[in-house]
Design a protein around this motif. Structure first.
Motif, PDB file in Angstrom:
ATOM      1  N   ILE A 160      -5.003  55.388 -26.543  1.00 44.37           N
ATOM      2  CA  ILE A 160      -5.422  54.056 -26.101  1.00 44.37           C
ATOM      3  C   ILE A 160      -6.856  53.861 -26.558  1.00 44.37           C
ATOM      4  O   ILE A 160      -7.737  54.664 -26.236  1.00 44.37           O
ATOM      5  N   HIS A 161      -7.068  52.818 -27.324  1.00 50.25           N
ATOM      6  CA  HIS A 161      -8.419  52.575 -27.820  1.00 50.25           C
ATOM      7  C   HIS A 161      -9.090  51.532 -26.935  1.00 50.25           C
ATOM      8  O   HIS A 161      -8.554  50.443 -26.725  1.00 50.25           O
ATOM      9  N   ILE A 162     -10.220  51.891 -26.414  1.00 50.05           N
ATOM     10  CA  ILE A 162     -10.959  50.953 -25.574  1.00 50.05           C
ATOM     11  C   ILE A 162     -12.069  50.356 -26.424  1.00 50.05           C
ATOM     12  O   ILE A 162     -12.966  51.074 -26.883  1.00 50.05           O
ATOM     13  N   ALA A 163     -11.997  49.050 -26.653  1.00 49.08           N
ATOM     14  CA  ALA A 163     -13.009  48.407 -27.489  1.00 49.08           C
ATOM     15  C   ALA A 163     -14.262  48.185 -26.665  1.00 49.08           C
ATOM     16  O   ALA A 163     -14.231  48.189 -25.438  1.00 49.08           O
ATOM     17  N   PHE A 164     -15.343  47.995 -27.396  1.00 45.97           N
ATOM     18  CA  PHE A 164     -16.626  47.799 -26.728  1.00 45.97           C
ATOM     19  C   PHE A 164     -16.553  46.629 -25.749  1.00 45.97           C
ATOM     20  O   PHE A 164     -16.965  46.713 -24.597  1.00 45.97           O
ATOM     21  N   GLU A 165     -15.981  45.502 -26.200  1.00 47.53           N
ATOM     22  CA  GLU A 165     -16.010  44.290 -25.372  1.00 47.53           C
ATOM     23  C   GLU A 165     -15.125  44.422 -24.131  1.00 47.53           C
ATOM     24  O   GLU A 165     -15.234  43.648 -23.198  1.00 47.53           O
ATOM     25  N   GLN A 166     -14.253  45.432 -24.136  1.00 44.41           N
ATOM     26  CA  GLN A 166     -13.418  45.596 -22.951  1.00 44.41           C
ATOM     27  C   GLN A 166     -14.215  46.098 -21.756  1.00 44.41           C
ATOM     28  O   GLN A 166     -13.747  46.051 -20.634  1.00 44.41           O
ATOM     29  N   THR A 167     -15.414  46.602 -22.013  1.00 45.17           N
ATOM     30  CA  THR A 167     -16.220  47.074 -20.885  1.00 45.17           C
ATOM     31  C   THR A 167     -17.139  45.969 -20.344  1.00 45.17           C
ATOM     32  O   THR A 167     -17.889  46.197 -19.413  1.00 45.17           O
ATOM     33  N   PHE A 168     -17.089  44.770 -20.937  1.00 44.85           N
ATOM     34  CA  PHE A 168     -17.957  43.677 -20.471  1.00 44.85           C
ATOM     35  C   PHE A 168     -17.483  43.171 -19.112  1.00 44.85           C
ATOM     36  O   PHE A 168     -16.279  43.031 -18.869  1.00 44.85           O
ATOM     37  N   MET A 169     -18.471  42.842 -18.260  1.00 45.78           N
ATOM     38  CA  MET A 169     -18.146  42.170 -17.005  1.00 45.78           C
ATOM     39  C   MET A 169     -19.174  41.075 -16.798  1.00 45.78           C
ATOM     40  O   MET A 169     -20.288  41.164 -17.303  1.00 45.78           O
ATOM     41  N   PRO A 170     -18.808  40.043 -16.037  1.00 44.97           N
ATOM     42  CA  PRO A 170     -19.827  39.048 -15.692  1.00 44.97           C
ATOM     43  C   PRO A 170     -20.859  39.697 -14.769  1.00 44.97           C
ATOM     44  O   PRO A 170     -20.590  40.749 -14.182  1.00 44.97           O
ATOM     45  N   LEU A 171     -22.001  39.074 -14.646  1.00 45.18           N
ATOM     46  CA  LEU A 171     -23.055  39.633 -13.807  1.00 45.18           C
ATOM     47  C   LEU A 171     -22.532  39.801 -12.377  1.00 45.18           C
ATOM     48  O   LEU A 171     -22.051  38.848 -11.770  1.00 45.18           O
ATOM     49  N   PRO A 172     -22.606  41.009 -11.815  1.00 44.29           N
ATOM     50  CA  PRO A 172     -22.110  41.181 -10.454  1.00 44.29           C
ATOM     51  C   PRO A 172     -23.160  40.704  -9.444  1.00 44.29           C
ATOM     52  O   PRO A 172     -23.730  41.497  -8.700  1.00 44.29           O
ATOM     53  N   SER A 173     -23.418  39.437  -9.421  1.00 38.22           N
ATOM     54  CA  SER A 173     -24.447  38.899  -8.542  1.00 38.22           C
ATOM     55  C   SER A 173     -23.869  38.741  -7.140  1.00 38.22           C
ATOM     56  O   SER A 173     -22.647  38.709  -6.980  1.00 38.22           O
ATOM     57  N   PRO A 174     -24.711  38.674  -6.133  1.00 36.96           N
ATOM     58  CA  PRO A 174     -24.194  38.437  -4.794  1.00 36.96           C
ATOM     59  C   PRO A 174     -23.348  37.160  -4.800  1.00 36.96           C
ATOM     60  O   PRO A 174     -23.655  36.208  -5.519  1.00 36.96           O
ATOM     61  N   ARG A 175     -22.326  37.151  -3.983  1.00 42.91           N
ATOM     62  CA  ARG A 175     -21.368  36.051  -4.022  1.00 42.91           C
ATOM     63  C   ARG A 175     -21.987  34.708  -3.660  1.00 42.91           C
ATOM     64  O   ARG A 175     -21.508  33.667  -4.055  1.00 42.91           O
ATOM     65  N   THR A 176     -23.029  34.833  -2.898  1.00 46.60           N
ATOM     66  CA  THR A 176     -23.615  33.595  -2.399  1.00 46.60           C
ATOM     67  C   THR A 176     -24.392  32.870  -3.493  1.00 46.60           C
ATOM     68  O   THR A 176     -24.719  31.712  -3.359  1.00 46.60           O
ATOM     69  N   TRP A 177     -24.701  33.576  -4.535  1.00 45.27           N
ATOM     70  CA  TRP A 177     -25.511  32.971  -5.585  1.00 45.27           C
ATOM     71  C   TRP A 177     -24.740  31.897  -6.322  1.00 45.27           C
ATOM     72  O   TRP A 177     -23.558  32.046  -6.616  1.00 45.27           O
ATOM     73  N   GLY A 178     -25.441  30.920  -6.691  1.00 45.98           N
ATOM     74  CA  GLY A 178     -24.851  29.936  -7.596  1.00 45.98           C
ATOM     75  C   GLY A 178     -25.342  30.215  -9.000  1.00 45.98           C
ATOM     76  O   GLY A 178     -25.868  31.295  -9.289  1.00 45.98           O
ATOM     77  N   GLN A 179     -25.176  29.262  -9.842  1.00 43.28           N
ATOM     78  CA  GLN A 179     -25.579  29.388 -11.231  1.00 43.28           C
ATOM     79  C   GLN A 179     -27.089  29.667 -11.333  1.00 43.28           C
ATOM     80  O   GLN A 179     -27.524  30.434 -12.162  1.00 43.28           O
ATOM     81  N   ASP A 180     -27.840  29.040 -10.450  1.00 41.95           N
ATOM     82  CA  ASP A 180     -29.290  29.160 -10.551  1.00 41.95           C
ATOM     83  C   ASP A 180     -29.748  30.592 -10.326  1.00 41.95           C
ATOM     84  O   ASP A 180     -30.641  31.091 -11.008  1.00 41.95           O
ATOM     85  N   GLY A 181     -29.129  31.212  -9.340  1.00 46.34           N
ATOM     86  CA  GLY A 181     -29.499  32.591  -9.045  1.00 46.34           C
ATOM     87  C   GLY A 181     -29.259  33.480 -10.259  1.00 46.34           C
ATOM     88  O   GLY A 181     -30.102  34.297 -10.637  1.00 46.34           O
ATOM     89  N   LYS A 182     -28.133  33.292 -10.871  1.00 40.81           N
ATOM     90  CA  LYS A 182     -27.822  34.096 -12.063  1.00 40.81           C
ATOM     91  C   LYS A 182     -28.845  33.840 -13.160  1.00 40.81           C
ATOM     92  O   LYS A 182     -29.290  34.761 -13.849  1.00 40.81           O
ATOM     93  N   LEU A 183     -29.190  32.562 -13.284  1.00 45.22           N
ATOM     94  CA  LEU A 183     -30.149  32.203 -14.323  1.00 45.22           C
ATOM     95  C   LEU A 183     -31.498  32.876 -14.048  1.00 45.22           C
ATOM     96  O   LEU A 183     -32.140  33.415 -14.959  1.00 45.22           O
ATOM     97  N   SER A 184     -31.869  32.893 -12.779  1.00 47.23           N
ATOM     98  CA  SER A 184     -33.139  33.552 -12.428  1.00 47.23           C
ATOM     99  C   SER A 184     -33.078  35.030 -12.794  1.00 47.23           C
ATOM    100  O   SER A 184     -34.014  35.586 -13.373  1.00 47.23           O
ATOM    101  N   ALA A 185     -31.969  35.649 -12.433  1.00 44.49           N
ATOM    102  CA  ALA A 185     -31.826  37.078 -12.757  1.00 44.49           C
ATOM    103  C   ALA A 185     -31.889  37.275 -14.261  1.00 44.49           C
ATOM    104  O   ALA A 185     -32.518  38.215 -14.763  1.00 44.49           O
ATOM    105  N   PHE A 186     -31.247  36.382 -14.991  1.00 52.14           N
ATOM    106  CA  PHE A 186     -31.254  36.467 -16.456  1.00 52.14           C
ATOM    107  C   PHE A 186     -32.691  36.438 -16.974  1.00 52.14           C
ATOM    108  O   PHE A 186     -33.099  37.300 -17.758  1.00 52.14           O
TER     109      PHE A 186
END
Lengths: 491, 945
Positions: free
Chosen positions: B815-841
């Motif tokens: 089974i070949h695991i490609a690099f992109e298969q390990t990608f996940m979205p930012l595991p930010s706290p659930r309460t965060w909206g887009q802005d919080g993620k942007l701040s973290a970014f």
């Protein structure tokens, strides 16, 4: 005409086996893949190769008496080209794995099969096989020296030199030459050599006094049974070794071997590749033919252009009517005592002037000798440290009668830890003779100093010599069963 | 540092896969190249660094493009290396050649390979006082070797340079003429072969080729590359004897140019080393075979020298000549002479054992002028028994020589054995066996024992029908066995193999009967011997034809206390040996007559044997024997027996038990030949973080605006080590295409995974209840826990059960695991909206731009239309986007990779190209990001039409 990979393995008494050097030739592997198509088997990693090789050589699991994959009676390892059965996901058969071993070293290489792989082609159709054997033999001599004495430090330093050696002799898997033994010759100063081309096997040019050294060595082997039902056997082979220090790019030298008037012809002549031409009559006599008295019997002329290093100009075999020393050996067993009676007789045609002459009487696979009550008519008798071998030193000369005897009783008691030999058990026993006679040959063959011709301006110094030595010279006890088949077969 | 490299390189060459599991090929290659460029590194170390590239170029350069780049790097190292480091420069040329050939850059005639070719040609023609310095000469020789290798792997590459090469060779007076000659010969051979493949090619073409009249540059000649033939014919040797047909070139009688080239090469062949001489002769043999107007007699002047030689490869090349030309070069007299010569060489005291064995093989495949058949091993007609007698085996021979000679002599005397039973040769061979037997009797080494049994097998293979000898042999072997019972495995093996391979002979049964008789009439037994006797009798009991009464009385004797202490000893292995015999007797055809004594023995064992396990088994057998009918008993005992007379020996630990090899079929696990099923990636929606974070009410509204504060909150989550540490991948388990109805319905499948590197934590096994071919495939979830989120390959195996109750072990395709298969979205706290993620970014971006520690920034550019970019973002980045998708001028993308790596992208369209600004907190990910972006943007550039 190339090899895919090369391995050098060292083993010390069965244990501690390891790969000391390996080289894979990736471009050859690339070709192997194309040539073999679907039957391609990749070369596995070192540890797998080692395991498979040891199994095939019968060296794996040395402490187990029977291992099916190793000892199956159906399977006959076809040395020198073994087949390795690779298991696992890339399973298949790696063939022909060439292996030679000597002393502590096992050398192996895998030649490229450049003919259709199915059905399996004969070895003879692959030039890479003989080339691989030549390369392995060359590497072996380079690593061990001409003797097989393991020399730990020397070996390590030689192994370290291998990458640069391989750059010269086998850079990309195609063997070009065998390694030079000495230090690499210093690059010669440019010379105006005219149109003459320097041979590729000549590493430089000699400067200085011309000296030509020609040494003729004959070796005699024998199996004497002292029995009517078994014919005694002996054979003689000779080697002419040369060292020529002669100026010039491609100097011409001629060595002539001659026989006495009624000498039997030299047979099975093999010559060094530096011999420029051969007369067809030289090659006609052969030991496997019925002897033809009208055959060519010399003089044997060998014109050649010498390399710088010492080399073996030619070798031959010869059929002589009698063995140099005729022996008889009789043992009788009585109440844990062994009666021994030995007679050795030197043939009158042999020069009675030895460098050394020694008879060894092993008594293996029994208790150690406790009382040796044995008298010899001549020479000196000694017992080995392990007390299972008598050494009878005859010195430089046989007595006037040309005959020596040994007689007496030996008793045995107490275990021994000495060497053993399944060929020497009970009354199946032998005497082994070791001797060397300077300045003589059995065939009568000689190199006359004046017959060596060197075509060069300076007058060379010419040294010639000859000697006779023994090898595998056995005299079997005639009261026991010698482990050899009867019949008119030669060794 | 230097010693470190020596160790690392040797670790790599010992096991490249293990070495690369600790790093990646890309990283290792990058390190090697960096060190090679480093001025401080010594050249002796640099030579070492080249060896991975020489030996495993395809591992380090998995694609042509990497190969091409590596070549350019190495070429620049070459250009910058001072000329005095000749050894290094030579090794560098070898590495370049290896990389170019193995990555197919050379056969594809890439830019870099062309540059390299020019470099090599320049080196070999370099007139800059070549003769003043021997070291330059060795560079030139290596360059020739590289050219020869390139020509060998890409035939026809240098066909336009024949004249140039010939000229160089002829002018050269130093030892360099040898590499020139080798190169010229190969190019000539390939060029002539090329002409034979072209329709209508003839004398004129040949002349043009040799005269170098075609001045067309190499580039123009791309299509004529011989490897375009696809098949490997051009790489193969053309000398195949009666098996092959040599392609020919019709030239008419006028072939002056070729003839003169050949003569000049042959004349100087004497000046070459034997190895090169042999290769040259072989190539020229091929050329002459392809051009019928050149008579093979052109070689005649060399023949005597070659036939008298002590060099194995020179004589071999002469034999190949014989194979190619048969009677057009070698008369019947010559043939007889050569054969005699081979016999002489096969036993010449001056040659080494491997050489002699090789010559013996040549006799068995002797290229006769008039071959009668082309069977595997057939003797030449001219090999008379008298001639062959020189090759009779003796006890002083080493094993390989002994067996080889034994085989050859057996072939020679085969007819003799058939015609008259009184052949002297046969007598000799038999006596030889007897001599060997005596040595074995006297305690010969293991090697001699094995050799002896192999010789016995050979003898029986050829002469089993000569009764006088085969019965004699049986007697001798019985005697041998009684003195050396430990030889039982050898004797059993001999019986097995003779029975298997000599189906028309009954010799094996005869031997076993005799052994049974010998064993059962013994009056005294040692414990040590009993073990072997029982093994032997178990084998004897497998033969339906052999009456077993004596075996039974032997067994009852053995278990009688007055005779031996077996039962009291309670030895488990010995007990199993006894049961092993009983078990075979239970299925013996003459069981009816054995019933009562066998039942007695079993009962006795069940009562008296001092080992509970043995007692239990004895009781089971007793019950089976006394309660089941013959048919049922046979059915139970034979269950799982493999087809064929005797079962295939499967050695496993459990077969040591006396349930024996048949019942174990149910107990052991079988191995499938091919993969039965595989795991394929299930199409799924973008991955969610695997471990859901509890919604924390207190923080629900808390969404920090300020970047650093946001980061702090974000990072606090990782105090739980299991937080966002896994990637869950979904795979479908489905049958492979091969159709084997046994495997249509599988149950209790347990998948086991193994890693090829140590970038990931160990995966737990996964169980799947069933897999039916006709039903939808079950989905399994792989929970990967990266240590380093690199692409990887998983090995997998599985154990399962089939409907008939057998257990199987099978390999599952990797089974070949490609690099992109390990990608996940930012595991930010659930309460965060887009802005919080942007701040973290923003916070992360700022940190990474400092490039402290492992952080790094990079830039990737490519040309993409706006529409293509939009499509790319939609397809690959949507779930990772942290900026507002409507804000087109700068897109911000964040990939989270467990355990705690981040890749941040700022994508901007500039007038000339799209810029991907990359920032990461793990610089080692950069090569993977690069190739990922390259792949997805390349796919977007040329959309499928």
């Amino acid at each position: 005409m190339t090899i895919r990979a090369l391995w050098i393995i060292s083993q010390e008494k069965g244990d501690n086996v390891s790969i000391r050097f390996s080289r894979r030739f990736s471009t050859v592997e690339h070709r192997a893949k194309i040539l073999a198509g679907s039957s391609y088997v990749a070369v596995p990693e070192e540890s797998t190769i080692l395991q498979l090789l040891l199994t095939e050589l019968g060296l794996s699991d040395p402490d187990k008496a029977y291992v099916a994959v190793r000892d199956d009676c159906l399977h006959r390892p076809r040395s020198p080209a073994l087949e390795l059965r690779v298991d696992g996901p890339e399973k298949g058969i790696l063939w022909p794995m060439l292996v030679i071993s000597q002393g502590p070293l096992i050398l192996a290489c895998l030649p490229l099969v450049d003919v259709p792989p199915e059905p399996r082609p004969p070895l003879a159709s692959l030039l890479s096989v003989s080339q691989g054997l030549t390369l392995l033999a060359g590497l072996q001599i380079f690593l061990l020296g001409s003797g097989s004495k393991p020399d730990g430090e020397g070996l390590v330093s030689r192994l370290a030199m291998l990458p640069s050696v391989l750059l010269q002799v086998c850079p990309l898997g195609t063997p070009l030459d065998v390694p030079l033994l000495g230090p690499p010759a210093t690059p010669t100063v440019p010379t105006v050599t005219g149109n003459q081309k320097q041979p590729a096997w000549k590493t430089g040019l000699h400067r200085g006094r011309a000296v030509v050294n020609v040494a003729l060595t004959e070796t005699v082997r024998s199996m004497q049974y002292g029995s009517r039902s078994r014919q005694d056997l002996w054979d003689v082979f000779g080697t002419v070794s040369c060292k020529c220090e002669v100026e010039g790019v491609l100097p011409n030298v001629m060595v002539t071997l001659s026989l006495p008037p009624n000498g039997s012809p030299l047979q099975d002549i093999l010559v060094h590749p530096c011999v420029t031409s051969l007369d067809s009559s030289i090659l006609t006599a052969s030991s496997v033919d019925n002897c033809d008295s009208s055959a060519f019997s010399g003089p044997y002329k060998f014109p050649f252009s010498p390399p710088l290093e010492p080399f073996r100009l030619c070798s031959y075999t010869s059929q002589v009517p009698v063995p140099p020393i005729l022996g008889s050996y009789q043992l009788r067993e009585e109440e844990n005592q062994l009666h021994v009676a030995v007679t050795l007789k030197l043939h009158e045609s042999v020069k009675n002037s030895f460098e050394y002459c020694e008879a060894r009487l092993p008594f293996f696979n029994r208790d150690q000798m406790s009382v040796v009550d044995v008298k010899v008519s001549y020479g000196q008798l000694d017992t080995s440290k392990e007390k299972n071998l008598l050494v009878w030193a005859l010195g430089q000369k046989f007595p006037k009668s040309h005959e020596v005897t040994m007689e007496g009783k030996i008793s045995f008691s107490g275990p021994t830890n000495g060497p053993s030999d399944p060929l020497c058990t009970g009354l199946t026993a032998y005497i082994k003779l070791y001797f060397k006679v300077p300045d003589m040959t059995l065939s009568g063959c000689s190199v006359d100093q004046h017959s060596v011709q060197v075509y060069s301006s300076a007058k060379p110094r010419i040294v010639t010599s000859r000697e006779l030595i023994s090898k595998d010279y056995f005299i079997w006890n005639s009261t026991g069963a010698a482990p050899v088949s009867s019949g008119p077969m030669m060794m | 540092m230097a010693t470190n490299w020596a160790e690392r390189i040797s670790a790599f060459s010992r096991s490249p896969t293990r070495f690369l599991s600790g790093t990646t090929a890309e990283a290792f290659l990058a390190e090697l190249l960096r060190e090679l460029r480093d001025d401080r590194a010594s050249y002796s170390v640099k030579v070492l660094l080249l060896s991975p590239l020489c030996e495993h170029p395809t591992l380090l350069c998995p694609s042509d493009s990497v190969g091409e780049e590596t070549t350019l790097e190495l070429m620049s190292v070459f250009a910058q290396c001072p000329p005095k480091f000749v050894g290094f420069r030579c090794h560098l040329l070898l590495a370049l050649t290896s990389v170019l050939i193995c990555t197919s850059c050379a056969s594809g005639r890439s830019r870099a390979s062309q540059d390299f070719l020019d470099l090599l040609l320049q080196i070999i023609q370099d007139p800059s006082d070549l003769h003043s310095d021997g070291s330059l000469r060795s560079l030139c020789a290596t360059a020739c070797d590289c050219l020869r290798e390139l020509e060998a792997c890409c035939p026809g590459l240098l066909s336009q340079r024949i004249e140039l090469l010939g000229g160089l060779r002829q002018q050269e007076t130093s030892r360099l003429h040898q590499p020139y000659a080798a190169l010229q010969t190969l190019v000539l051979r390939n060029a002539v072969f090329q002409l034979t493949q072209e329709k209508g090619a003839g004398a004129e073409h040949l002349k043009a080729l040799l005269g170098g009249i075609t001045s067309v540059a190499w580039e123009a000649d791309q299509d004529s590359g011989l490897m375009n033939n696809k098949d490997s014919a051009v790489l193969s040797s053309l000398i195949l004897g009666n098996m092959g047909v040599v392609p020919t070139l019709q030239t008419g009688p006028d072939c002056k140019e070729l003839r003169s080239v050949l003569s000049s090469l042959l004349e100087e062949s004497y000046l070459l080393t034997p190895l090169c001489q042999a290769a040259l002769l072989h190539r020229l043999t091929e050329v002459v075979a392809m051009v019928p107007s050149i008579p093979p007699a052109i070689f005649r002047a060399q023949l005597l020298r070659l036939l008298g030689t002590s060099e194995v490869c020179l004589l071999h090349s002469t034999l190949l000549m014989k194979c190619a030309y048969t009677d057009s070069l070698f008369s019947a007299e010559d043939e007889a002479f050569i054969l005699k010569r081979l016999v002489v060489l096969s036993q010449h005291p001056r040659l080494t054992a491997p050489e002699k064995l090789f010559y013996m093989d040549c006799i068995l495949h002797f290229p006769e002028n008039r071959p009668i058949d082309s069977g595997d091993e057939s003797l030449p007609v001219l090999l008379t028994p008298q001639l062959a007698s020189a090759l009779a085996p003796t006890v002083l021979n080493d094993s390989a020589t002994l067996l080889s000679r034994f085989n050859l002599l057996s072939l020679v005397h085969l007819e003799e054995g058939e015609e008259a039973e009184e052949g002297q040769g046969l007598e000799y061979l038999y006596e030889h066996l007897t001599s060997l037997l005596h040595i074995v009797e006297n305690g010969g080494s293991r090697e001699i024992v094995v050799t002896f049994f192999r010789a016995v097998f050979l003898f029986l293979f050829y002469f089993h029908h000569v009764e006088r000898y085969s019965t004699g042999l049986t007697e001798q072997l019985c005697k041998l066995y009684l003195h050396h019972t430990h030889l039982a495995p050898h004797l059993i093996n001999l019986a097995d193999q003779t029975q298997d391979k000599l189906s028309e002979s009954n010799w094996a049964v005869g031997l076993l009967t005799a052994l049974q008789k010998a064993i059962t009439s013994l009056t005294q037994l040692s414990v040590k011997d009993v073990k072997w006797h029982l093994k032997m009798l178990a084998r004897v009991a497998e033969e339906g034809e052999i009456p077993q009464r004596n075996t039974l009385s032997f067994l009852s004797k053995v278990i009688t206390p007055s005779f031996s202490s077996l039962c009291e000893s309670g030895d488990w292995r010995q007990g199993n040996n006894v049961l092993g015999v009983c078990r075979r007797l239970l299925v013996h055809p003459s069981l009816d007559s054995l019933l009562i004594p066998l039942a007695d023995i079993l009962q006795h064992l069940a009562r008296c044997y001092r080992d509970t396990d043995i007692q239990d088994h004895a009781r089971l057998y007793y019950t089976l024997l006394t309660t089941l009918s013959r048919e049922k008993l046979a059915g139970v005992m034979m269950q799982g027996t493999t087809e064929g007379g005797r079962q295939v020996k499967k050695r496993s630990l459990s077969s040591c038990m006396s349930e024996g090899e048949e019942l174990t079929s149910l107990l052991t696990i079988h191995q499938t030949e091919k993969a039965i099923f595989r795991l394929t990636e299930a199409q799924s929606e973008p991955r969610q973080q695997s471990k859901d974070v509890d919604l924390d009410q207190d923080e629900a509204e808390n969404c920090p605006e300020e970047a650093n504060a946001a980061l702090e909150v974000y990072r606090a989550q990782f105090s739980d080590p299991s937080f966002a540490s896994e990637v869950t991948l979904k795979y479908q388990l489905a049958h492979t295409n091969g159709h084997d109805s046994r495997f249509d319905h599988l149950f209790s499948i347990r998948l086991h995974f193994g890693h090829t590197d140590n970038h990931y934590e160990k995966l737990p096994d996964i169980s799947v209840s069933c897999l039916f071919r006709e039903r939808p495939s079950p989905v399994v979830q792989l929970r990967l826990k990266p240590r380093q989120p690199y692409p990887t390959t998983l090995h997998a195996t599985a154990i399962f059960t089939t409907q008939d109750g057998l257990s199987w072990h099978t390999a599952v395709p990797d089974i070949h695991i490609a690099f992109e298969q390990t990608f996940m979205p930012l595991p930010s706290p659930r309460t965060w909206g887009q802005d919080g993620k942007l701040s973290a970014f923003e916070g992360l971006w700022e940190e990474m731009c400092t490039e402290k520690g492992e952080s790094a920034i990079s830039l990737f550019c490519c040309q993409l239309e706006e529409a293509a970019l939009n499509a790319l973002v939609r397809k690959h980045f949507l779930s990772y986007l942290v900026s507002d998708p409507s804000q087109k001028e700068e897109l911000k993308v964040l990939f989270f990779l467990p355990p705690q790596c981040h890749i941040l992208l700022k994508i901007r369209s500039k007038e000339d190209a799209v810029h991907f600004n990359i920032a990461t907190d793990n610089w080692q990910l950069l090569p993977h990001i690069g190739s990922y972006l390259l792949t997805i943007t390349a796919a977007q550039e040329d959309p499928p039409s």
